[in-house]
Design a protein around this motif. Structure first.
Motif, short mmCIF file in Angstrom:
data_model
loop_
_atom_site.label_atom_id
_atom_site.label_comp_id
_atom_site.label_asym_id
_atom_site.label_seq_id
_atom_site.Cartn_x
_atom_site.Cartn_y
_atom_site.Cartn_z
N GLN A 1 0.83 -1.18 0.00
CA GLN A 1 0.00 0.00 0.00
C GLN A 1 0.88 1.25 0.00
N VAL A 2 0.28 2.35 -0.45
CA VAL A 2 1.02 3.60 -0.53
C VAL A 2 1.30 4.12 0.88
N GLN A 3 2.56 4.49 1.09
CA GLN A 3 2.94 5.11 2.37
C GLN A 3 3.82 6.31 2.09
N LEU A 4 3.56 7.38 2.82
CA LEU A 4 4.37 8.59 2.77
C LEU A 4 4.74 8.93 4.21
N VAL A 5 6.03 9.04 4.48
CA VAL A 5 6.48 9.28 5.84
C VAL A 5 7.40 10.50 5.86
N GLU A 6 6.91 11.55 6.51
CA GLU A 6 7.68 12.78 6.60
C GLU A 6 8.60 12.77 7.82
N SER A 7 9.66 13.54 7.71
CA SER A 7 10.56 13.75 8.83
C SER A 7 11.28 15.08 8.64
N GLY A 8 11.89 15.57 9.70
CA GLY A 8 12.73 16.75 9.58
C GLY A 8 12.15 18.03 10.17
N GLY A 9 10.93 17.98 10.65
CA GLY A 9 10.37 19.17 11.25
C GLY A 9 11.02 19.49 12.59
N GLY A 10 10.64 20.64 13.14
CA GLY A 10 11.20 21.01 14.42
C GLY A 10 10.98 22.47 14.74
N LEU A 11 11.70 22.91 15.75
CA LEU A 11 11.62 24.29 16.23
C LEU A 11 12.86 25.04 15.75
N VAL A 12 12.65 26.18 15.14
CA VAL A 12 13.77 26.95 14.60
C VAL A 12 13.49 28.43 14.79
N GLN A 13 14.56 29.21 14.91
CA GLN A 13 14.41 30.65 15.03
C GLN A 13 14.20 31.29 13.67
N PRO A 14 13.59 32.46 13.63
CA PRO A 14 13.45 33.17 12.35
C PRO A 14 14.81 33.34 11.67
N GLY A 15 14.82 33.11 10.35
CA GLY A 15 16.06 33.15 9.60
C GLY A 15 16.77 31.83 9.51
N GLY A 16 16.31 30.85 10.27
CA GLY A 16 16.94 29.54 10.27
C GLY A 16 16.49 28.67 9.11
N SER A 17 17.00 27.45 9.09
CA SER A 17 16.72 26.52 8.00
C SER A 17 16.31 25.16 8.55
N LEU A 18 15.52 24.46 7.76
CA LEU A 18 15.16 23.07 8.01
C LEU A 18 15.06 22.36 6.67
N ARG A 19 15.31 21.06 6.69
CA ARG A 19 15.07 20.25 5.50
C ARG A 19 14.10 19.13 5.86
N LEU A 20 12.98 19.14 5.18
CA LEU A 20 11.99 18.07 5.36
C LEU A 20 12.24 16.97 4.34
N SER A 21 11.99 15.75 4.77
CA SER A 21 12.09 14.60 3.87
C SER A 21 10.78 13.84 3.89
N CYS A 22 10.48 13.22 2.77
CA CYS A 22 9.30 12.36 2.67
C CYS A 22 9.71 11.08 1.95
N ALA A 23 9.70 10.00 2.69
CA ALA A 23 10.04 8.70 2.13
C ALA A 23 8.77 8.02 1.64
N ALA A 24 8.77 7.63 0.37
CA ALA A 24 7.58 7.06 -0.25
C ALA A 24 7.77 5.58 -0.54
N SER A 25 6.67 4.84 -0.48
CA SER A 25 6.71 3.42 -0.83
C SER A 25 5.34 2.97 -1.29
N GLY A 26 5.31 1.83 -1.98
CA GLY A 26 4.04 1.26 -2.41
C GLY A 26 3.56 1.70 -3.77
N PHE A 27 4.36 2.50 -4.47
CA PHE A 27 4.00 2.92 -5.82
C PHE A 27 5.29 3.27 -6.57
N THR A 28 5.15 3.43 -7.88
CA THR A 28 6.32 3.76 -8.70
C THR A 28 6.59 5.25 -8.58
N PHE A 29 7.44 5.59 -7.66
CA PHE A 29 7.67 6.98 -7.25
C PHE A 29 7.98 7.90 -8.43
#
Length: 116
Positions: A1-29
Motif C-alpha cells: 500500500q502507498v505510504q508517505l512518511v515525513e521527517s525533519g520538522g522542528g523548532l527553529v528561530q526566524p532566519g533559520g533553516s530546516l530540511r523536510l524529507s518524505c520517504a515514499a513506498s508502495g508505488f512507482t515513485f
C-alpha cells in the motif's frame, strides 16, 4: 500500500533553516508528481511546492519563492523540501502528498515551528 512518511520538522528561530524529507513506498515513485502542503489551525491545507514527474518542473507558492527548494531523489523514493530564511508565518504542519490513480495520499505530517 502507498505510504508517505515525513521527517525533519522542528523548532527553529526566524532566519533559520530546516530540511523536510518524505520517504515514499508502495508505488512507482518516479512516475508521479510529489507535493508539499502545509496547514495551520482553522485554515485549509495550502500547496507549498510541487515537483512534477515528467518534465521535472517545479512550482512554489508565492510566499516561499526564493526561500524554499523542492527536490526529489527517484533512486531513494524520497522528496525533500529545503526551507531557508524561515519566518514565523511558515509555522505549520507540513504534509507530503501524491495523487495516484484518482486518490490523494497524505503522510502523517511534520510540525515546523518558527519562533524567537
Amino acid at each position: 500500500q502507498v505510504q508517505l512518511v515525513e521527517s525533519g520538522g522542528g523548532l527553529v528561530q526566524p532566519g533559520g533553516s530546516l530540511r523536510l524529507s518524505c520517504a515514499a513506498s508502495g508505488f512507482t515513485f518516479s512516475r508521479y508528481t510529489m507535493n508539499w502542503y502545509r496547514q495551520t489551525p482553522g485554515k485549509e491545507r495550502e500547496l507549498v511546492a510541487a515537483f512534477t514527474s515528467t518534465a521535472g518542473s517545479t512550482y512554489y507558492t508565492d510566499s516561499v519563492k526564493g526561500r524554499f527548494t523542492i527536490s526529489r531523489d527517484n533512486a531513494k523514493n524520497t522528496v525533500y523540501l529545503q526551507m531557508n530564511n524561515l519566518k514565523p508565518m511558515d509555522t505549520a504542519v507540513y504534509y507530503c502528498n501524491a495523487f495516484i490513480d484518482t486518490k490523494n495520499y497524505w503522510g502523517q505530517g511534520t510540525q515546523v515551528t518558527v519562533t524567537a
